[in-house]
Design an enzyme around this catalytic site. Structure first.
Site, PDB file in Angstrom:
ATOM      1  N   ASP A 145       0.812  -1.224   0.000  1.00 49.09           N
ATOM      2  CA  ASP A 145       0.000   0.000   0.000  1.00 49.09           C
ATOM      3  C   ASP A 145       0.839   1.264   0.000  1.00 49.09           C
ATOM      4  O   ASP A 145       0.337   2.345  -0.310  1.00 49.09           O
ATOM      5  CB  ASP A 145      -0.925   0.020   1.216  1.00 49.09           C
ATOM      6  CG  ASP A 145      -1.956  -1.092   1.186  1.00 49.09           C
ATOM      7  OD1 ASP A 145      -2.477  -1.374   0.098  1.00 49.09           O
ATOM      8  OD2 ASP A 145      -2.235  -1.682   2.237  1.00 49.09           O
ATOM      9  N   GLY A 190      -6.272  -0.561  -2.013  1.00 50.12           N
ATOM     10  CA  GLY A 190      -6.004   0.779  -1.496  1.00 50.12           C
ATOM     11  C   GLY A 190      -7.236   1.313  -0.793  1.00 50.12           C
ATOM     12  O   GLY A 190      -8.153   1.797  -1.447  1.00 50.12           O
TER      13      GLY A 190
END
Length: 414
Positions: A145, A190
């Site tokens: 991420d 995300g």
């Protein structure tokens, strides 16, 4: 300074990456070369393995097999999503950790993970200091991420980025085959930070980037989205969209959120189905063919297309963790500082206070997103492109990837 001698333990936590084991290899090899570290142990399934005294002895592994960790995806030691309580409220887990550490004379603890793992590191470090047990605790970062603060980027991000950009480029090639107007929507991981969806733009370097990219750093408008897709279809006859799973409306609600009951041990709500949902809206509103494509776990385990730069940096983070701890430092995470020398990219390890990292989140700068909120800027591409460089040197067997096979011999007291 007197050399602190004792065993070390390394564990992995949270979602894995395709290069997470390279960091463990860095820890293990540096620890085995250190005169301060008497035994190199691995915790199976992270902090849970320490609580349950499930430790293995890396000294019993074949060095050549250990070397394969450099190119082996996922967490070789196993992972967990176990949240330690506040020690002021309940110190049961901490007393157990201390008991196991004393049993093996553990004086060095390396924890390989993301945001929540750094929280675990910070809590363990503070507790051991409070009770007067000398043990140096170092966080070794990983997360596809790329949302850890205190570091230019995270080990694992570059390889996930390379997979996403390559997949989007290949998908765009496929999208142009027929004359039938077609929309392909790629759902990318995300939750609150759009670093992963943004790297789909790297495919534009070879002229194959998505037409539209949506990140959670900007509020999403369904009407504007449909207008953008429609305009692209009329201009090109097809449209490729990349979208973060966590894009949301102006009121903060996710576009497509599953029941809140589906949450992990840290309370993170599970997201999914965004691409299919948006494709369904496109079909109904624009009357064209549309498909939702979820990359899902492939983003974090595609070691076959890992970036060698990412592998090397991940390994370096593990080695730096050991060197930092042996030098007398504790309570930090190993981060990266980006340096440009003669126009060339390189990064160097730096120590970041765990208190500054734990439970914090780094987001994509809004100035790296265009005014319409449907594409990223050149600044994003310039940031991410150096991180995906280099082809993997992974060994193969019958043209298939060769992965490490650890014996995982249980540790014994010394």
């Amino acid at each position: 300074m007197e050399l602190l001698k004792g065993a070390c333990v390394v564990g992995q936590s949270g979602g894995p990456t395709s290069v997470i084991n390279a960091s463990v290899l860095g820890v293990v090899q540096a620890a085995m070369q250190s005169e301060a570290i008497t035994q190199v142990l691995g915790a199976l399934n992270g902090i849970s393995g320490i609580l349950e005294d499930r430790l293995i002895d890396f000294g019993q592994e074949d060095p050549e097999e250990l070397e394969q960790l450099r190119y082996t995806p996922s967490s070789a030691l196993g992972s967990c999503r176990y949240k330690l309580a506040d020690p002021d409220v309940d110190d049961t887990d901490y007393r157990r950790i201390l008991e196991v550490f004393r049993k093996y004379n553990v004086r060095y603890f390396f924890y390989n993970g993301g945001n929540d793992s750094m929280d675990t590191c910070n809590k363990v470090s503070a507790y051991l200091t409070q009770v007067g047990y000398e043990c140096r605790v170092i966080g070794v970062p990983k997360t596809i991420d790329n949302d850890l603060v205190g570091t230019d980027h995270c080990p694992g991000y570059g390889s996930a980025a390379k997979f996403i950009a390559t997949t989007c480029a290949e998908l765009r090639q496929d999208s142009q085959v027929y004359t039938t107007p077609t929309v392909n929507i790629v759902e990318i991981m995300g939750r609150h930070a759009g670093w992963l969806a943004g790297v789909a733009s790297l495919a534009s370097v070879v002229g194959q980037g998505p037409d539209l990219i949506y990140l959670p750093e900007r509020d999403f408008s369904m009407e504007e989205f449909l207008e953008d897709v429609d305009a692209t279809l009329k201009a090109k006859g097809f449209c490729v969209v990349a979208a973060s799973e966590g894009i949301h409306y102006a009121d903060g609600s996710f576009i497509n959120e599953v029941e809140a009951a589906a949450a992990d041990g840290f309370g993170h709500v599970q997201l999914g189905g965004l691409g299919v949902y948006l494709a369904d809206v496109v079909k109904k509103r624009l009357g064209c063919k549309a498909r939702g494509i979820e990359l899902s776990l492939l983003q974090r385990c595609a070691a076959h297309i890992a970036a060698q730069t990412d592998i090397d940096e991940s390994y370096a983070a593990g080695r730096a963790a050991v060197e930092t701890a042996v030098s007398g430092v504790s309570g930090v995470m190993i981060g990266f500082e980006r340096i440009h020398s003669d126009g060339e990219y390189r990064c160097v390890p730096v120590a970041v206070d765990l208190k500054a990292v734990a439970n914090a989140e780094k987001k994509v700068p809004t100035e790296w997103i265009n005014a319409r909120g449907n594409q990223v800027t050149q600044e994003f591409i310039d940031y991410a492109l150096p991180l995906i460089q280099g082809d993997t040197e992974q060994q193969t067997l019958s043209s298939l990837p060769r992965y490490a096979k650890l014996k995982k011999v249980p540790a014994t007291e010394k």
